[in-house]
Design a protein around this motif. Structure first.
Motif, PDB file in Angstrom:
ATOM      1  N   ASN A  41       0.995  -1.070   0.006  1.00 55.75           N
ATOM      2  CA  ASN A  41      -0.076   0.034   0.025  1.00 55.75           C
ATOM      3  C   ASN A  41       0.781   1.364   0.063  1.00 55.75           C
ATOM      4  O   ASN A  41       0.119   2.339  -0.189  1.00 55.75           O
ATOM      5  CB  ASN A  41      -1.032  -0.026   1.065  1.00 55.75           C
ATOM      6  N   PHE A  42       2.225   0.922   0.120  1.00 56.90           N
ATOM      7  CA  PHE A  42       2.973   2.153   0.300  1.00 56.90           C
ATOM      8  C   PHE A  42       4.019   2.488  -1.246  1.00 56.90           C
ATOM      9  O   PHE A  42       4.757   1.870  -1.714  1.00 56.90           O
ATOM     10  CB  PHE A  42       4.074   1.822   1.317  1.00 56.90           C
ATOM     11  N   GLN A  43       3.390   3.651  -1.947  1.00 57.70           N
ATOM     12  CA  GLN A  43       3.841   4.018  -3.060  1.00 57.70           C
ATOM     13  C   GLN A  43       4.977   5.408  -2.793  1.00 57.70           C
ATOM     14  O   GLN A  43       4.351   6.359  -2.353  1.00 57.70           O
ATOM     15  CB  GLN A  43       2.754   4.315  -4.277  1.00 57.70           C
ATOM     16  N   GLU A  85       7.707  11.219  -0.173  1.00 53.53           N
ATOM     17  CA  GLU A  85       6.570  10.917   0.604  1.00 53.53           C
ATOM     18  C   GLU A  85       6.320   9.600   0.127  1.00 53.53           C
ATOM     19  O   GLU A  85       6.647   8.983  -0.774  1.00 53.53           O
ATOM     20  CB  GLU A  85       5.443  11.800  -0.092  1.00 53.53           C
ATOM     21  N   ILE A  86       5.198   9.036   1.025  1.00 53.77           N
ATOM     22  CA  ILE A  86       4.722   7.786   0.530  1.00 53.77           C
ATOM     23  C   ILE A  86       2.987   8.267   0.510  1.00 53.77           C
ATOM     24  O   ILE A  86       2.488   8.957   0.989  1.00 53.77           O
ATOM     25  CB  ILE A  86       4.716   6.784   1.901  1.00 53.77           C
ATOM     26  N   ARG A  87       2.579   7.957  -0.848  1.00 52.73           N
ATOM     27  CA  ARG A  87       1.201   7.763  -1.240  1.00 52.73           C
ATOM     28  C   ARG A  87       0.422   6.465  -0.983  1.00 52.73           C
ATOM     29  O   ARG A  87       0.850   5.526  -1.258  1.00 52.73           O
ATOM     30  CB  ARG A  87       1.380   8.307  -2.553  1.00 52.73           C
ATOM     31  N   ILE A  88      -0.340   6.799   0.150  1.00 52.54           N
ATOM     32  CA  ILE A  88      -0.987   5.293   0.633  1.00 52.54           C
ATOM     33  C   ILE A  88      -2.038   5.051  -0.738  1.00 52.54           C
ATOM     34  O   ILE A  88      -2.667   5.870  -0.852  1.00 52.54           O
ATOM     35  CB  ILE A  88      -1.665   5.385   1.911  1.00 52.54           C
ATOM     36  N   GLN A 116       2.456  15.616   6.319  1.00 50.54           N
ATOM     37  CA  GLN A 116       1.378  14.930   6.168  1.00 50.54           C
ATOM     38  C   GLN A 116       0.201  15.630   5.731  1.00 50.54           C
ATOM     39  O   GLN A 116       0.096  16.810   5.685  1.00 50.54           O
ATOM     40  CB  GLN A 116       0.709  14.395   7.447  1.00 50.54           C
ATOM     41  N   GLN A 117      -0.470  14.830   4.572  1.00 48.56           N
ATOM     42  CA  GLN A 117      -1.463  15.459   3.850  1.00 48.56           C
ATOM     43  C   GLN A 117      -2.663  14.376   3.645  1.00 48.56           C
ATOM     44  O   GLN A 117      -2.400  13.284   3.534  1.00 48.56           O
ATOM     45  CB  GLN A 117      -0.759  15.764   2.386  1.00 48.56           C
ATOM     46  N   VAL A 118      -3.974  15.110   3.490  1.00 51.04           N
ATOM     47  CA  VAL A 118      -5.064  14.477   3.255  1.00 51.04           C
ATOM     48  C   VAL A 118      -5.161  15.140   1.603  1.00 51.04           C
ATOM     49  O   VAL A 118      -5.403  16.432   1.750  1.00 51.04           O
ATOM     50  CB  VAL A 118      -6.348  14.741   4.036  1.00 51.04           C
ATOM     51  N   PHE A 119      -5.018  14.208   0.885  1.00 54.23           N
ATOM     52  CA  PHE A 119      -4.936  14.886  -0.610  1.00 54.23           C
ATOM     53  C   PHE A 119      -6.431  14.887  -1.283  1.00 54.23           C
ATOM     54  O   PHE A 119      -7.408  14.116  -0.826  1.00 54.23           O
ATOM     55  CB  PHE A 119      -4.129  13.945  -1.620  1.00 54.23           C
ATOM     56  N   GLY A 120      -6.620  15.576  -1.953  1.00 53.57           N
ATOM     57  CA  GLY A 120      -7.937  15.759  -2.476  1.00 53.57           C
ATOM     58  C   GLY A 120      -8.847  16.993  -2.323  1.00 53.57           C
ATOM     59  O   GLY A 120      -8.748  17.242  -0.819  1.00 53.57           O
ATOM     60  N   PHE A 191      -4.227   9.624   1.700  1.00 53.62           N
ATOM     61  CA  PHE A 191      -3.277  10.068   2.583  1.00 53.62           C
ATOM     62  C   PHE A 191      -1.892   9.944   1.886  1.00 53.62           C
ATOM     63  O   PHE A 191      -1.532   9.141   1.411  1.00 53.62           O
ATOM     64  CB  PHE A 191      -3.357   9.097   3.969  1.00 53.62           C
ATOM     65  N   LYS A 192      -1.103  11.011   2.700  1.00 59.81           N
ATOM     66  CA  LYS A 192       0.314  10.838   2.214  1.00 59.81           C
ATOM     67  C   LYS A 192       1.164  11.308   3.465  1.00 59.81           C
ATOM     68  O   LYS A 192       0.730  12.250   4.553  1.00 59.81           O
ATOM     69  CB  LYS A 192       0.646  11.959   1.264  1.00 59.81           C
ATOM     70  N   PHE A 193       2.538  10.952   3.713  1.00 63.29           N
ATOM     71  CA  PHE A 193       3.256  11.271   4.467  1.00 63.29           C
ATOM     72  C   PHE A 193       4.745  11.253   4.223  1.00 63.29           C
ATOM     73  O   PHE A 193       4.865  10.533   3.422  1.00 63.29           O
ATOM     74  CB  PHE A 193       2.889  10.449   5.947  1.00 63.29           C
ATOM     75  N   GLY A 194       5.527  12.047   4.727  1.00 68.92           N
ATOM     76  CA  GLY A 194       7.054  12.332   4.517  1.00 68.92           C
ATOM     77  C   GLY A 194       7.551  13.579   4.602  1.00 68.92           C
ATOM     78  O   GLY A 194       7.327  14.052   5.572  1.00 68.92           O
ATOM     79  N   VAL A 195       8.358  14.140   3.575  1.00 70.38           N
ATOM     80  CA  VAL A 195       8.411  15.609   3.483  1.00 70.38           C
ATOM     81  C   VAL A 195       8.352  16.049   2.227  1.00 70.38           C
ATOM     82  O   VAL A 195       8.513  15.446   1.162  1.00 70.38           O
ATOM     83  CB  VAL A 195      10.119  15.623   3.692  1.00 70.38           C
ATOM     84  N   TYR A 196       7.660  17.422   2.176  1.00 69.43           N
ATOM     85  CA  TYR A 196       7.336  18.043   0.928  1.00 69.43           C
ATOM     86  C   TYR A 196       7.526  19.501   1.174  1.00 69.43           C
ATOM     87  O   TYR A 196       7.154  20.120   1.842  1.00 69.43           O
ATOM     88  CB  TYR A 196       5.797  17.655   0.589  1.00 69.43           C
ATOM     89  N   ALA A 197       8.470  19.974   0.332  1.00 65.78           N
ATOM     90  CA  ALA A 197       8.970  21.237   0.480  1.00 65.78           C
ATOM     91  C   ALA A 197       8.019  22.338   0.555  1.00 65.78           C
ATOM     92  O   ALA A 197       7.198  22.070  -0.731  1.00 65.78           O
ATOM     93  CB  ALA A 197      10.422  21.525  -0.537  1.00 65.78           C
ATOM     94  N   GLN A 198       8.014  23.501   1.081  1.00 64.87           N
ATOM     95  CA  GLN A 198       7.279  24.571   0.703  1.00 64.87           C
ATOM     96  C   GLN A 198       8.037  25.754   0.215  1.00 64.87           C
ATOM     97  O   GLN A 198       8.983  26.196   0.475  1.00 64.87           O
ATOM     98  CB  GLN A 198       6.461  24.977   1.991  1.00 64.87           C
ATOM     99  N   PRO A 199       7.168  26.516  -0.680  1.00 61.57           N
ATOM    100  CA  PRO A 199       7.962  27.359  -1.583  1.00 61.57           C
ATOM    101  C   PRO A 199       8.403  28.587  -0.709  1.00 61.57           C
ATOM    102  O   PRO A 199       7.522  28.947   0.437  1.00 61.57           O
ATOM    103  CB  PRO A 199       6.734  27.783  -2.485  1.00 61.57           C
ATOM    104  N   GLY A 200       9.492  28.905  -0.889  1.00 61.94           N
ATOM    105  CA  GLY A 200      10.411  30.238  -0.067  1.00 61.94           C
ATOM    106  C   GLY A 200      10.265  29.636   1.435  1.00 61.94           C
ATOM    107  O   GLY A 200      11.106  30.827   1.927  1.00 61.94           O
TER     108      GLY A 200
END
Length: 218
Positions: A41-43, A85-88, A116-120, A191-200
Motif C-alpha cells: 500500500n506504500f508508493q 513521500e509515501i502515497r497510501i 502529512q497530507q489529506v490529498f484531494g 493520505f500521504k506522509f513524508g517531507v514535501y518542501a514548501q515554497p520560499g
C-alpha cells in the motif's frame, strides 16, 4: 443497610467504569475499524533523478524520508516542489469518515516542509496539510497544532469526515482536537506522509521519520 464490603465493591466498579470511559474518550480511534495495511500500500514518491534508496529507507519499523530544497520534483515536467513521500494506495475514498494515525519524528533544523497530507479537494489540491515551521507543527500556515516538536516522537491522528466537510487533528491523543474545522470539498481523497518542501520557506535539508502507520474508517 448495604454491607460495607458490597458498597466498596460497587464504588470500585464505578471508578473502573468511569476510568475506562475516560480512556476511551481520549482515544481518537475509538469507534473506528482498522484496515489491513502492508508495504504493497506504500508508493514512494521521490526526486525523479535519484534512486529511492538515496531519499527513503525502512528499517526496524521506521520510515525515514529526506529531501533537499535543490532536488528535482517527483516527475519530469512537474512544477511542484521537491518531495519524498509515501502515497497510501488501495484506500482512495470519496465518502465516509476516514482516519490516518502514525507517530512522527522531525530532527531539529527541518523547516518549511509538509509532513502529512489529506490529498484531494475542490478549492485546492489538498483537504489538509500538516507542516513544520521553525519547530512547530501547523495546519497549513495559520494554526499551530504543537510547539517544540523537534527530536521527539509524537502521535498524530487526522480524521476526515467527507460528508460533513470536516477535518480533526489530534496530537498525542486527548479529548480535544488541535484542529477542528472545514475541509476543502469532496473529491477523491487519499493520505500521504513524508517531507514535501514548501515554497520560499524550506530548509536546505528536510527529514521526517514515521512509524506505526494505521488507516481506519467508520
Amino acid at each position: 443497610m448495604v454491607p460495607k464490603p458490597i458498597l466498596c465493591v460497587t464504588l470500585l466498579s464505578l471508578i473502573i467504569s468511569l476510568t475506562t470511559l475516560s480512556l476511551v474518550a481520549a482515544d481518537p480511534t475509538y469507534g473506528f475499524t482498522r484496515l489491513p495495511l502492508s508495504n504493497s500500500n506504500f508508493q514512494v514518491q521521490r526526486p525523479y533523478d535519484v534512486p529511492v534508496s538515496q531519499r527513503y529507507s525502512f528499517s526496524n519499523g521506521v520510515h525515514r524520508f529526506l529531501v533537499y530544497s535543490s532536488d528535482k520534483p517527483h516527475m519530469q515536467g512537474s512544477a511542484t516542489e521537491p518531495r519524498t513521500e509515501i502515497r497510501i494506495t488501495g484506500y482512495d475514498y470519496t465518502s465516509g469518515v476516514w482516519q490516518f494515525e502514525g507517530y512522527f519524528y522531525v530532527p531539529s533544523g527541518t523547516t518549511g516542509t509538509c509532513i502529512q497530507q489529506v490529498f484531494g479537494g475542490v478549492s485546492s489540491a489538498t483537504t489538509s496539510q500538516s507542516r513544520v515551521y521553525g519547530g512547530s507543527l501547523t495546519h497549513y500556515q495559520s494554526i499551530t497544532l504543537e510547539q517544540n516538536i523537534y527530536n521527539r516522537w509524537i502521535r498524530f491522528n487526522v480524521i476526515h469526515d467527507v460528508g460533513a466537510n470536516n477535518v480533526k487533528i489530534y496530537i498525542n491523543g486527548g479529548n480535544a482536537p488541535r484542529y477542528n474545522g472545514p475541509g476543502r470539498g469532496a473529491s477523491t481523497h487519499y493520505f500521504k506522509f513524508g517531507v514535501y518542501a514548501q515554497p520560499g520557506a524550506a530548509s536546505n535539508y528536510m527529514e521526517s521519520q514515521w512509524r506505526d502507520i494505521k488507516i481506519l474508517r467508520k
